[in-house]
Design a protein around this motif. Sequence first.
Motif, PDB file in Angstrom:
ATOM      1  N   ALA A  40       0.828  -1.213   0.000  1.00  0.00           N
ATOM      2  CA  ALA A  40       0.000   0.000   0.000  1.00  0.00           C
ATOM      3  C   ALA A  40       0.861   1.261   0.000  1.00  0.00           C
ATOM      4  O   ALA A  40       0.570   2.212  -0.732  1.00  0.00           O
ATOM      5  N   VAL A  41       1.932   1.273   0.796  1.00  0.00           N
ATOM      6  CA  VAL A  41       2.760   2.482   0.825  1.00  0.00           C
ATOM      7  C   VAL A  41       3.597   2.610  -0.443  1.00  0.00           C
ATOM      8  O   VAL A  41       3.827   3.718  -0.915  1.00  0.00           O
ATOM      9  N   VAL A  42       4.034   1.495  -1.014  1.00  0.00           N
ATOM     10  CA  VAL A  42       4.781   1.557  -2.275  1.00  0.00           C
ATOM     11  C   VAL A  42       3.875   2.120  -3.375  1.00  0.00           C
ATOM     12  O   VAL A  42       4.325   2.933  -4.194  1.00  0.00           O
ATOM     13  N   ALA A  43       2.610   1.744  -3.386  1.00  0.00           N
ATOM     14  CA  ALA A  43       1.673   2.259  -4.394  1.00  0.00           C
ATOM     15  C   ALA A  43       1.475   3.769  -4.260  1.00  0.00           C
ATOM     16  O   ALA A  43       1.186   4.448  -5.245  1.00  0.00           O
ATOM     17  N   ARG A  44       1.665   4.300  -3.061  1.00  0.00           N
ATOM     18  CA  ARG A  44       1.526   5.749  -2.837  1.00  0.00           C
ATOM     19  C   ARG A  44       2.723   6.536  -3.351  1.00  0.00           C
ATOM     20  O   ARG A  44       2.639   7.748  -3.501  1.00  0.00           O
ATOM     21  N   HIS A  45       3.846   5.865  -3.570  1.00  0.00           N
ATOM     22  CA  HIS A  45       5.083   6.536  -3.968  1.00  0.00           C
ATOM     23  C   HIS A  45       5.700   5.813  -5.170  1.00  0.00           C
ATOM     24  O   HIS A  45       6.787   5.229  -5.056  1.00  0.00           O
ATOM     25  N   PRO A  46       5.010   5.844  -6.317  1.00  0.00           N
ATOM     26  CA  PRO A  46       5.512   5.108  -7.485  1.00  0.00           C
ATOM     27  C   PRO A  46       6.770   5.744  -8.071  1.00  0.00           C
ATOM     28  O   PRO A  46       7.027   6.929  -7.883  1.00  0.00           O
ATOM     29  N   ALA A  51      10.458   1.886  -3.488  1.00  0.00           N
ATOM     30  CA  ALA A  51      10.181   0.452  -3.322  1.00  0.00           C
ATOM     31  C   ALA A  51      11.441  -0.308  -2.923  1.00  0.00           C
ATOM     32  O   ALA A  51      11.387  -1.179  -2.047  1.00  0.00           O
ATOM     33  N   ASP A  52      12.564   0.029  -3.550  1.00  0.00           N
ATOM     34  CA  ASP A  52      13.824  -0.643  -3.217  1.00  0.00           C
ATOM     35  C   ASP A  52      14.259  -0.340  -1.788  1.00  0.00           C
ATOM     36  O   ASP A  52      14.694  -1.229  -1.058  1.00  0.00           O
ATOM     37  N   VAL A  53      14.143   0.925  -1.385  1.00  0.00           N
ATOM     38  CA  VAL A  53      14.556   1.315  -0.032  1.00  0.00           C
ATOM     39  C   VAL A  53      13.682   0.633   1.015  1.00  0.00           C
ATOM     40  O   VAL A  53      14.186   0.041   1.969  1.00  0.00           O
ATOM     41  N   VAL A  54      12.367   0.689   0.830  1.00  0.00           N
ATOM     42  CA  VAL A  54      11.448   0.089   1.804  1.00  0.00           C
ATOM     43  C   VAL A  54      11.645  -1.426   1.873  1.00  0.00           C
ATOM     44  O   VAL A  54      11.500  -2.027   2.939  1.00  0.00           O
ATOM     45  N   GLY A  55      12.025  -2.018   0.755  1.00  0.00           N
ATOM     46  CA  GLY A  55      12.240  -3.462   0.718  1.00  0.00           C
ATOM     47  C   GLY A  55      13.390  -3.954   1.578  1.00  0.00           C
ATOM     48  O   GLY A  55      13.407  -5.121   1.970  1.00  0.00           O
ATOM     49  N   VAL A  56      14.345  -3.092   1.894  1.00  0.00           N
ATOM     50  CA  VAL A  56      15.493  -3.497   2.716  1.00  0.00           C
ATOM     51  C   VAL A  56      15.435  -2.930   4.134  1.00  0.00           C
ATOM     52  O   VAL A  56      16.354  -3.131   4.919  1.00  0.00           O
ATOM     53  N   CYS A  57      14.367  -2.238   4.456  1.00  0.00           N
ATOM     54  CA  CYS A  57      14.243  -1.612   5.775  1.00  0.00           C
ATOM     55  C   CYS A  57      13.981  -2.622   6.878  1.00  0.00           C
ATOM     56  O   CYS A  57      13.284  -3.624   6.681  1.00  0.00           O
TER      57      CYS A  57
END
Length: 91
Positions: A40-46, A51-57
């Motif tokens: 949901a948050v990745v869809a807010r920030h296309p 997406a890459d940053v959030v994926g490794v958080c």
Amino acid sequence: MDETEVIRVRYWAAARSAAGVAEEDVAVTGPLTLTELRSAVVARHPGGAFADVVGVCSVLVGEQPVSSGDPGQVVVQPGDTVEFLPPFAGG
């Protein structure tokens, strides 16, 4: 009729920079898995690196760290605060 509630999402360091905001509220009508919330948050920030940053958080739900296990098994409740913390370098 379900009443909409929110999950507060906070971003730190590179995640904040990639999102362009320090925090935001995600409207929900019930619990979500961490996988669903992340989508949901990745869809807010296309686009960009978000997406890459959030994926490794690393992730905190409330004040509890979420293990590196399956985020599809982590349930986030309306009213929770979720924090995305990118890896930090330095000493």
